[in-house]
Design a protein around this motif. Structure first.
Motif, PDB file in Angstrom:
ATOM      1  N   VAL A 169      45.024  78.352  63.391  1.00 55.53           N
ATOM      2  CA  VAL A 169      44.883  78.254  64.842  1.00 55.53           C
ATOM      3  C   VAL A 169      44.616  76.812  65.259  1.00 55.53           C
ATOM      4  O   VAL A 169      45.195  76.317  66.245  1.00 55.53           O
ATOM      5  CB  VAL A 169      43.767  79.185  65.341  1.00 55.53           C
ATOM      6  N   VAL A 170      43.752  76.112  64.518  1.00 57.27           N
ATOM      7  CA  VAL A 170      43.464  74.709  64.827  1.00 57.27           C
ATOM      8  C   VAL A 170      44.739  73.873  64.728  1.00 57.27           C
ATOM      9  O   VAL A 170      45.024  73.026  65.590  1.00 57.27           O
ATOM     10  CB  VAL A 170      42.377  74.154  63.883  1.00 57.27           C
ATOM     11  N   ALA A 171      45.514  74.101  63.681  1.00 58.71           N
ATOM     12  CA  ALA A 171      46.767  73.361  63.504  1.00 58.71           C
ATOM     13  C   ALA A 171      47.728  73.622  64.668  1.00 58.71           C
ATOM     14  O   ALA A 171      48.416  72.708  65.145  1.00 58.71           O
ATOM     15  CB  ALA A 171      47.421  73.745  62.179  1.00 58.71           C
ATOM     16  N   SER A 172      47.769  74.868  65.139  1.00 54.89           N
ATOM     17  CA  SER A 172      48.650  75.218  66.253  1.00 54.89           C
ATOM     18  C   SER A 172      48.209  74.522  67.541  1.00 54.89           C
ATOM     19  O   SER A 172      49.053  74.028  68.311  1.00 54.89           O
ATOM     20  CB  SER A 172      48.650  76.738  66.448  1.00 54.89           C
ATOM     21  N   ILE A 173      46.892  74.467  67.775  1.00 52.04           N
ATOM     22  CA  ILE A 173      46.370  73.805  68.977  1.00 52.04           C
ATOM     23  C   ILE A 173      46.674  72.309  68.943  1.00 52.04           C
ATOM     24  O   ILE A 173      47.111  71.718  69.938  1.00 52.04           O
ATOM     25  CB  ILE A 173      44.861  74.052  69.105  1.00 52.04           C
ATOM     26  N   TYR A 226      37.404  75.689  71.464  1.00 52.76           N
ATOM     27  CA  TYR A 226      36.456  76.096  70.423  1.00 52.76           C
ATOM     28  C   TYR A 226      37.109  77.231  69.637  1.00 52.76           C
ATOM     29  O   TYR A 226      37.464  78.265  70.211  1.00 52.76           O
ATOM     30  CB  TYR A 226      35.142  76.562  71.032  1.00 52.76           C
ATOM     31  N   VAL A 227      37.257  77.022  68.333  1.00 53.39           N
ATOM     32  CA  VAL A 227      37.908  78.011  67.471  1.00 53.39           C
ATOM     33  C   VAL A 227      36.865  78.563  66.510  1.00 53.39           C
ATOM     34  O   VAL A 227      36.317  77.830  65.685  1.00 53.39           O
ATOM     35  CB  VAL A 227      39.076  77.385  66.681  1.00 53.39           C
ATOM     36  N   THR A 228      36.595  79.866  66.606  1.00 55.84           N
ATOM     37  CA  THR A 228      35.553  80.473  65.787  1.00 55.84           C
ATOM     38  C   THR A 228      36.024  80.659  64.343  1.00 55.84           C
ATOM     39  O   THR A 228      37.233  80.603  64.053  1.00 55.84           O
ATOM     40  CB  THR A 228      35.128  81.834  66.344  1.00 55.84           C
ATOM     41  N   ASP A 229      35.091  80.896  63.457  1.00 58.22           N
ATOM     42  CA  ASP A 229      35.428  81.176  62.065  1.00 58.22           C
ATOM     43  C   ASP A 229      36.158  82.510  61.966  1.00 58.22           C
ATOM     44  O   ASP A 229      35.824  83.477  62.674  1.00 58.22           O
ATOM     45  CB  ASP A 229      34.161  81.222  61.206  1.00 58.22           C
ATOM     46  N   GLU A 230      37.125  82.561  61.093  1.00 62.79           N
ATOM     47  CA  GLU A 230      37.911  83.780  60.900  1.00 62.79           C
ATOM     48  C   GLU A 230      37.036  84.917  60.362  1.00 62.79           C
ATOM     49  O   GLU A 230      36.223  84.727  59.468  1.00 62.79           O
ATOM     50  CB  GLU A 230      39.060  83.496  59.932  1.00 62.79           C
ATOM     51  N   ASP A 231      37.197  86.097  60.934  1.00 64.60           N
ATOM     52  CA  ASP A 231      36.465  87.287  60.496  1.00 64.60           C
ATOM     53  C   ASP A 231      37.441  88.442  60.396  1.00 64.60           C
ATOM     54  O   ASP A 231      37.914  88.957  61.410  1.00 64.60           O
ATOM     55  CB  ASP A 231      35.343  87.603  61.490  1.00 64.60           C
ATOM     56  N   PHE A 236      38.620  83.921  67.473  1.00 60.92           N
ATOM     57  CA  PHE A 236      38.487  83.741  68.912  1.00 60.92           C
ATOM     58  C   PHE A 236      38.694  82.270  69.261  1.00 60.92           C
ATOM     59  O   PHE A 236      38.235  81.379  68.542  1.00 60.92           O
ATOM     60  CB  PHE A 236      37.105  84.183  69.395  1.00 60.92           C
ATOM     61  N   VAL A 237      39.370  82.050  70.384  1.00 61.81           N
ATOM     62  CA  VAL A 237      39.565  80.699  70.913  1.00 61.81           C
ATOM     63  C   VAL A 237      39.053  80.680  72.342  1.00 61.81           C
ATOM     64  O   VAL A 237      39.465  81.499  73.169  1.00 61.81           O
ATOM     65  CB  VAL A 237      41.043  80.278  70.885  1.00 61.81           C
ATOM     66  N   ILE A 238      38.155  79.756  72.612  1.00 67.20           N
ATOM     67  CA  ILE A 238      37.666  79.558  73.976  1.00 67.20           C
ATOM     68  C   ILE A 238      38.173  78.207  74.448  1.00 67.20           C
ATOM     69  O   ILE A 238      37.848  77.173  73.860  1.00 67.20           O
ATOM     70  CB  ILE A 238      36.133  79.624  74.058  1.00 67.20           C
ATOM     71  N   LYS A 239      38.980  78.214  75.484  1.00 65.72           N
ATOM     72  CA  LYS A 239      39.583  76.994  76.009  1.00 65.72           C
ATOM     73  C   LYS A 239      38.924  76.624  77.339  1.00 65.72           C
ATOM     74  O   LYS A 239      38.921  77.426  78.274  1.00 65.72           O
ATOM     75  CB  LYS A 239      41.088  77.203  76.213  1.00 65.72           C
ATOM     76  N   GLN A 240      38.375  75.433  77.408  1.00 64.81           N
ATOM     77  CA  GLN A 240      37.761  74.935  78.633  1.00 64.81           C
ATOM     78  C   GLN A 240      38.683  73.886  79.260  1.00 64.81           C
ATOM     79  O   GLN A 240      39.090  72.939  78.585  1.00 64.81           O
ATOM     80  CB  GLN A 240      36.390  74.327  78.348  1.00 64.81           C
TER      81      GLN A 240
END
Length: 265
Positions: A169-173, A226-231, A236-240
């Motif tokens: 997800v981080v790489a995609s962002i 903000y990208v949470t740890d995978e579970d 979860f991704v929170i975009k501000q």
């Protein structure tokens, strides 16, 4: 809660539930006994004539009793067990007052509980300035009173991705930011506040304003993720989204609201 207090609480709860389970076991066994052995003559002859059937009945009832006891213990001893049978709004205070600090000044703000039962998360929202708008793919915390058209967007978006990892997800962002001709990757780091996550920030490009000043301007957009740890394959991704001049205002308020974000399993 300290570890000692937590251990004491668990011990007391275990003792209580053990007593309840023992009582339930005895009550269930008495019912079984009454059902199988209350008529010693006729029932006894039927049981002797078909002992295999009697033991099958005992095994089935015994397993059912054990399952009930385990379910009671599981539901009583874990937050997960309780949450399985409760609406998220029943688990948390619906409204409360928080003290926050903006530009060195403390202020009290009223916050309202917002929940997503499907995604199983909660967050407290400043009810005087923002509203929660639920969507099919994401939820947005938006301004109650929209800004004029000359201002860039301001919102906080909450999304969940399944079947992936934090790194993916981080790489995609990062790729999305780098492919945007009007944005540049400004920052990437591990953070513990307002939540524990990987943080990625993109920012609008510098430009020259009407006064001839070159650099980041008051309306330069900021996109912070903000990208949470995978579970279990869920992230979860929170975009501000806000702009430079609003960093100490809306940006700070988003920070405080995000501190209350919690995934309830």
């Amino acid at each position: 809660m300290s570890r000692d207090n937590l251990n004491k609480k668990i011990k007391l709860l275990l003792q209580q539930q053990t007593n309840d389970a023992t009582h339930l076991k005895e009550e269930t066994w008495n019912k079984i006994s009454d059902e199988l052995f209350q008529n010693s003559s006729a029932s006894g002859r039927r049981a002797r004539s078909n002992p295999e059937k009697k033991w099958r009945g005992l095994v089935i009832v015994g397993l059912s009793t054990a399952a009930v006891i385990m379910l009671l213990l599981f539901g009583a001893l874990t937050d997960h067990g309780q949450a399985m049978f409760q609406n998220l709004k029943e688990l948390f205070v619906e409204e409360k007052q928080e003290e926050i600090e903006l530009e060195g000044q403390k202020e009290k703000t009223n916050v309202q509980l917002e929940t997503n039962e499907e995604l199983r998360y909660i967050i407290y929202v400043d009810e005087e300035r923002y509203k929660m708008v639920e969507g099919e793919e994401s939820d947005r915390i938006e301004l109650i009173e929209p800004l004029e058209d000359r201002y860039p967007d301001v919102y906080m978006e909450i999304m969940r991705f399944d079947g992936t990892s934090t790194e993916e997800v981080v790489a995609s962002i990062k790729a999305e930011i780098e492919n945007d001709e009007e944005m540049e990757l400004q920052k990437e780091e591990r953070v513990t506040e307002p939540i524990e996550a990987e943080m990625v920030q993109g920012m609008g490009l510098e430009y020259t304003n009407d006064a001839g000043k070159t650099g980041h301007q008051w309306d330069t957009p900021i996109h912070r993720y903000y990208v949470t740890d995978e579970d279990e394959g869920q992230v979860f991704v929170i975009k501000q989204v806000y702009f430079l001049e609003a960093a100490e205002g809306h940006g700070a308020r988003f920070h405080y609201m995000l501190e209350s974000f919690k995934v309830v399993e």
